[in-house]
Design a protein around this motif. Structure first.
Motif: not given
Length: 526
Positions: A203-230
């Motif tokens: 894979n090749a991804t563009l990763n965005f981290k906030v406060a040391g944790a990965e929150r968004m990952t953008v790959g060739p065919n997907r984008m993944n958003l991760t949240a720790v808020h309820p």
């Protein structure tokens, strides 16, 4: 470096800062060091520090030296070489720096000055022996270390095709590696965020981290958003532009320069403002601020409003073998008269028909605003009757194009329902005027009537009408039918009339027989 029992220089940074008047020769070199005692504790307080420059690593006599009294706080030592004894810069040969703190011996080995202190630097630009460059930072620790109050860096390009480019490159041979990253560090030195491009064999991804944790990952065919808020992850679009604002935001779907779809929030100050869903260049659905969903219309009037350019077919397809597809209509209001209904509306907006279920536990079928058929909770069907008393309760005539089979037929004949009752005259004469026939139905000429095959027995309605018109009905097409069951009373009276005639005849025969018997006795006696 070897060190005395109490003081040691753990790290040293040199840079060249030249800010003399135009044409003047620089006379000082910035220096920064970290000083700890033998136990590794940072030194605090005022110390006498002697700096010495030698042409060789093992020379005895320095070609330059000076002693400064410095205030060392938390082990940080920062000063300018040449502040007490000016230097003649740039230096023309090799140079090694020796440091002596207080009365301790000089630390060894001496530090090579490197190439940077021998070159003239631009104003506010500093370099180290390791080749690090600082802009506004006298002790850079990276290849390029910039410090400024506004911290604004501008790249201006005159290339009309590409514009300005910052390129991050990693030329290592690692199977999994970070090609490049942009780090965001707060004043505590903590990594608050990062934008990184990570590449491996899969894979090749563009990763965005906030406060040391990965929150968004953008790959060739997907984008993944991760949240720790309820409440999960949210993406917000806001338009603070000057009025009139016609659109708050949109999400477009493109392929090779062609737009295939869009999710947008148009804003026109209308009640149907809301989310618009476009396929190609045509809006296909609209979800309004009031929660009304329109399919094929941008102005829905109901919770679900479907407008189709074709047949307007809605299909529900289920893979559940037990239940199949289900359409559920529910009314949760405390005072309700109708649980649910399916309306059939004509082009002019009038209700042509309806299938409804009322709170009286009855389903009704309506045409032209009038209820026609009811089905109650017991399964009884009323046609023309709102409260059926039988499994099939019909108010009016029934026409069947085919056979009617029943275990019995009961016709209403209660005396209380009848008035002007009188006997049927000439029943026998009427029956004698009827003609029973054998026949076959003309199925070829009248296929829609559903006539059965085979030879049948019956009467001809036109013939019956001439002698007994009361049992003949004519429909709207001019075709006649016979109420066969109503001929039964005529047959009853005909039989009774015939029986009376038979009785009279029997009486006359008996009288003649008696007379004959008397005559025979008289003749015999003579």
């Amino acid at each position: 470096m070897k060190h005395p029992p109490f003081l040691v220089v753990l790290s040293l940074t040199l840079s060249m800062a030249i800010e003399p008047p135009a044409g003047a020769i620089p006379t000082s070199i910035p220096i920064q060091a970290v000083v700890q005692n033998a136990a590794g504790v940072p030194v605090n307080g005022t110390r006498s520090v002697t700096f010495l420059l030698y042409e060789g690593q093992n020379d005895i006599a320095p070609f330059w030296s000076e002693t400064q009294t410095l205030d060392i706080q938390k082990g940080q030592l920062t000063t300018m070489l040449g502040k007490v004894t000016p230097m003649a810069l740039p230096l023309t040969g090799s140079a090694f720096l020796g440091i002596r703190i207080g009365t301790d011996p000089e630390m060894t080995p001496r530090l090579p000055m490197g190439a940077a202190p021998f070159a003239l630097a631009l104003p506010n630009v500093f370099t180290t022996a390791q080749g690090d460059i600082g802009i506004g930072n006298i002790h850079p620790i990276y290849a390029l270390d910039i410090r400024d109050e506004q911290a604004v860096t501008r790249l201006t390009s005159t290339n009309t095709m590409q514009g300005s480019i910052i390129e991050l490159r990693n030329e290592s041979d690692n199977i999994q590696e970070t090609v490049g990253a942009i780090n965001f560090v707060n004043h505590f030195g903590t990594y608050a965020g990062q934008v990184a491009y990570v590449e491996d064999m899969a894979n090749a991804t563009l990763n965005f981290k906030v406060a040391g944790a990965e929150r968004m990952t953008v790959g060739p065919n997907r984008m993944n958003l991760t949240a720790v808020h309820p409440n999960g992850f949210s993406i917000e679009m806001e338009n603070d532009g000057p009025p009139p604002i016609t659109r708050i935001g949109s999400l477009g779907f493109w392929q090779k320069g062609t737009k295939h779809g869009e999710i947008a929030y148009p804003l026109a100050g209308k009640v149907n403002d809301g989310m618009a869903f476009t396929a190609g260049t045509t809006e296909r659905a609209r979800l309004t601020q009031a929660g009304l969903l329109g399919l094929g219309t941008a102005d829905p009037q109901y919770a679900l409003d479907v407008v189709s350019p074709g047949q307007g077919v809605v299909r529900l397809q289920s893979q559940n073998a037990g239940y199949g597809s289900t359409l559920e209509l529910r009314n949760n209001t405390p005072t309700q008269s109708m649980v649910g209904a399916v309306n059939f509306v004509s082009k002019d907006g009038s209700y042509a028909g309806q299938i409804g279920y009322s709170t009286s536990n009855a389903m009704s079928l309506r045409t032209n605003s009038t209820d026609r058929v009811w089905i109650d909770s017991e399964g009884r069907v009323g046609i023309g009757l709102a409260v059926p008393a039988y499994p099939l309760d019909v108010q009016g005539d029934i026409n069947a194009r085919g056979s009617v089979r029943a275990n019995g037929v009961s016709l209403t004949s209660d005396a209380t329902y009848k008035a002007n009752v009188r006997e049927i005259p000439d029943g026998l004469k009427t029956v004698l005027g009827l003609r029973g026939v054998l026949f076959e139905w003309n199925r070829a000429a009248f296929p829609s009537q559903g006539f059965p095959e085979g030879t049948k027995v019956g009467l001809i309605a036109q013939e019956v009408e001439r002698v007994l018109p009361q049992v003949v009905q004519t429909d709207e097409t001019g075709h006649r039918s016979v109420e066969y069951q109503n001929i039964i009373p005529v047959l009853v009276e005909a039989i009774k009339s015939q029986q009376r005639e038979i009785g009279d005849r029997d009486a006359r025969i008996r009288a003649l027989e008696d007379r004959m018997a008397r005559l025979e006795r008289t003749v015999a006696e003579r």
